[in-house]
Scaffold this active site. Structure first.
Site, PDB file in Angstrom:
ATOM      1  N   HIS A   5      97.103 100.171 -28.573  1.00 26.75           N
ATOM      2  CA  HIS A   5      96.033 100.848 -29.318  1.00 26.75           C
ATOM      3  C   HIS A   5      95.125 101.631 -28.360  1.00 26.75           C
ATOM      4  CE1 HIS A   5      96.435  97.351 -32.379  1.00 26.75           C
ATOM      5  NE2 HIS A   5      96.803  98.433 -33.049  1.00 26.75           N
TER       6      HIS A   5
ATOM      7  N   LYS B  34      92.500  89.844 -47.285  1.00 25.01           N
ATOM      8  CA  LYS B  34      93.558  89.511 -46.328  1.00 25.01           C
ATOM      9  C   LYS B  34      92.960  88.721 -45.174  1.00 25.01           C
ATOM     10  CE  LYS B  34      96.983  91.876 -43.703  1.00 25.01           C
ATOM     11  NZ  LYS B  34      97.308  93.149 -43.103  1.00 25.01           N
TER      12      LYS B  34
ATOM     13  N   ARG C 209     105.468 103.932 -32.444  1.00 22.33           N
ATOM     14  CA  ARG C 209     106.156 103.213 -31.376  1.00 22.33           C
ATOM     15  C   ARG C 209     107.646 103.485 -31.430  1.00 22.33           C
ATOM     16  NH1 ARG C 209     103.073  97.920 -33.211  1.00 22.33           N
ATOM     17  NH2 ARG C 209     103.364  99.129 -35.097  1.00 22.33           N
TER      18      ARG C 209
ATOM     19  N   SER D 180      99.931  93.752 -32.442  1.00 21.31           N
ATOM     20  CA  SER D 180      98.943  92.657 -32.481  1.00 21.31           C
ATOM     21  C   SER D 180      99.641  91.351 -32.867  1.00 21.31           C
ATOM     22  CB  SER D 180      97.851  92.966 -33.510  1.00 21.31           C
ATOM     23  OG  SER D 180      97.217  94.179 -33.209  1.00 21.31           O
TER      24      SER D 180
HETATM   25  N1  COD Z   1     101.593 101.848 -29.318  1.00 23.53           N
HETATM   26  C1  COD Z   1     101.218 102.877 -30.083  1.00 23.53           C
HETATM   27  N2  COD Z   1     100.670 102.774 -31.304  1.00 23.53           N
HETATM   28  C2  COD Z   1     100.473 101.530 -31.756  1.00 23.53           C
HETATM   29  C3  COD Z   1     100.809 100.382 -31.022  1.00 23.53           C
HETATM   30  C4  COD Z   1     101.428 100.578 -29.749  1.00 23.53           C
HETATM   31  N3  COD Z   1     101.845  99.560 -29.006  1.00 23.53           N
HETATM   32  N4  COD Z   1     100.480  99.292 -31.756  1.00 23.53           N
HETATM   33  C5  COD Z   1      99.975  99.751 -32.912  1.00 23.53           C
HETATM   34  N5  COD Z   1      99.962 101.102 -32.921  1.00 23.53           N
HETATM   35  C6  COD Z   1      99.532 102.015 -33.963  1.00 23.53           C
HETATM   36  C7  COD Z   1     100.160 101.672 -35.308  1.00 23.53           C
HETATM   37  O1  COD Z   1     101.424 102.284 -35.451  1.00 23.53           O
HETATM   38  C8  COD Z   1      99.148 102.283 -36.231  1.00 23.53           C
HETATM   39  O2  COD Z   1      99.366 103.668 -36.381  1.00 23.53           O
HETATM   40  C9  COD Z   1      97.814 102.070 -35.512  1.00 23.53           C
HETATM   41  O3  COD Z   1      98.141 101.877 -34.153  1.00 23.53           O
HETATM   42  C10 COD Z   1      97.006 100.879 -36.009  1.00 23.53           C
HETATM   43  O4  COD Z   1      97.845  99.744 -36.057  1.00 23.53           O
HETATM   44  P1  COD Z   1      97.388  98.397 -36.777  1.00 23.53           P
HETATM   45  O5  COD Z   1      98.590  97.547 -36.945  1.00 23.53           O
HETATM   46  O6  COD Z   1      96.214  97.810 -36.069  1.00 23.53           O
HETATM   47  O7  COD Z   1      96.809  98.909 -38.186  1.00 23.53           O
HETATM   48  P2  COD Z   1      97.508  98.982 -39.606  1.00 23.53           P
HETATM   49  O8  COD Z   1      98.812  99.690 -39.548  1.00 23.53           O
HETATM   50  O9  COD Z   1      97.500  97.625 -40.211  1.00 23.53           O
HETATM   51  O10 COD Z   1      96.445  99.926 -40.409  1.00 23.53           O
HETATM   52  C11 COD Z   1      96.652 100.188 -41.751  1.00 23.53           C
HETATM   53  C12 COD Z   1      95.429 100.843 -42.392  1.00 23.53           C
HETATM   54  C13 COD Z   1      94.199 100.014 -42.184  1.00 23.53           C
HETATM   55  C14 COD Z   1      95.196 102.221 -41.786  1.00 23.53           C
HETATM   56  C15 COD Z   1      95.777 100.988 -43.913  1.00 23.53           C
HETATM   57  O11 COD Z   1      96.137  99.732 -44.420  1.00 23.53           O
HETATM   58  C16 COD Z   1      94.624 101.553 -44.737  1.00 23.53           C
HETATM   59  O12 COD Z   1      94.282 102.712 -44.631  1.00 23.53           O
HETATM   60  N6  COD Z   1      94.006 100.688 -45.574  1.00 23.53           N
HETATM   61  C17 COD Z   1      92.885 101.078 -46.405  1.00 23.53           C
HETATM   62  C18 COD Z   1      93.293 101.186 -47.873  1.00 23.53           C
HETATM   63  C19 COD Z   1      93.879 102.557 -48.173  1.00 23.53           C
HETATM   64  O13 COD Z   1      93.275 103.591 -47.958  1.00 23.53           O
HETATM   65  N7  COD Z   1      95.110 102.574 -48.718  1.00 23.53           N
HETATM   66  C20 COD Z   1      95.741 103.813 -49.094  1.00 23.53           C
HETATM   67  C21 COD Z   1      96.861 104.200 -48.185  1.00 23.53           C
HETATM   68  S1  COD Z   1      98.269 103.212 -48.566  1.00 23.53           S
END
Ligand code: COD
Length: 162
Positions: free
Chosen positions: A17, A41, A90, A128
């Site tokens: 991240h 959640k 990724r 994570s």
């Molecule tokens: N290298 C590069 N990128 C990474 C890595 C890594 N090692 N690890 C994670 N990432 C990227 C992920 O691919 C993602 O793009 C981002 O970092 C954040 O990752 P996470 O896992 O912390 O977050 P997510 O994917 O759970 O986030 C999801 C959201 C919170 C964005 C999504 O659920 C959301 O927008 N929710 C709000 C409700 C909404 O608007 N819904 C409508 C759309 S469906």
């Protein structure tokens, strides 16, 4: 002034991240790292803890702010007056989920663009969930997360054989 938003769960923030935030910060005037607060959640860390860890991990980036949001991401985007969502990729396996998210957000708010930044090969395996699992079985995670996250994980999950 171009402001972008990097949304996620960040439960907790990993070096993967941080890498994406660094790349995005170099491209835009301001970057908001937006931590999802989803009361339905169960997260390992509270939204306050996740924000605190992200602030510490990104303190070397002066144009990066950390905030939290609830509800729809597009509502938050409009609230902070940003039209750019940053997401990290990724592997091909991320693409389907990210594509759906981007299409849904476009349907909800056509003026908002999702932009993807490809991770560095050395972070391509990092998530994570993976970090927490490795840690819970006593594996070494020091090189996978910022020092503040490592410290808080030790407090939250008893180290198994570290
Ligand atoms: N290298 C590069 N990128 C990474 C890595 C890594 N090692 N690890 C994670 N990432 C990227 C992920 O691919 C993602 O793009 C981002 O970092 C954040 O990752 P996470 O896992 O912390 O977050 P997510 O994917 O759970 O986030 C999801 C959201 C919170 C964005 C999504 O659920 C959301 O927008 N929710 C709000 C409700 C909404 O608007 N819904 C409508 C759309 S469906």
């Amino acid at each position: 002034m171009i402001r972008a938003v990097y949304p996620g769960s960040f439960d907790p923030i990993t070096n993967g991240h941080v890498y994406i935030a660094e790349r995005a910060a170099a491209l835009f005037d301001e970057l908001i790292v937006a931590v999802l607060h989803n009361p339905e959640k169960r997260a390992t860390f509270s939204v306050e803890e996740r924000q605190m860890m992200a602030r510490e991990a990104l303190s070397h980036l002066p144009t990066v702010k950390v905030d939290a949001f609830q509800g729809l991401l597009v509502d938050f985007m409009r609230h902070v007056r940003s039209r750019i969502i940053i997401r990290g990729l990724r592997a091909l396996s991320d693409f389907e989920y990210e594509f759906q998210l981007a299409q849904m957000n476009r349907q909800l708010a056509p003026e908002i663009e999702t932009m993807f930044i490809v991770t560095d090969a050395k972070y391509s395996y990092l998530s994570s969930r993976g970090v927490k699992e490795v840690y819970s079985f006593g594996g070494p995670i020091q090189d996978m997360v910022p020092p503040g996250v490592f410290r808080r994980l030790r407090e939250r999950i008893p180290p198994a054989g570290l």
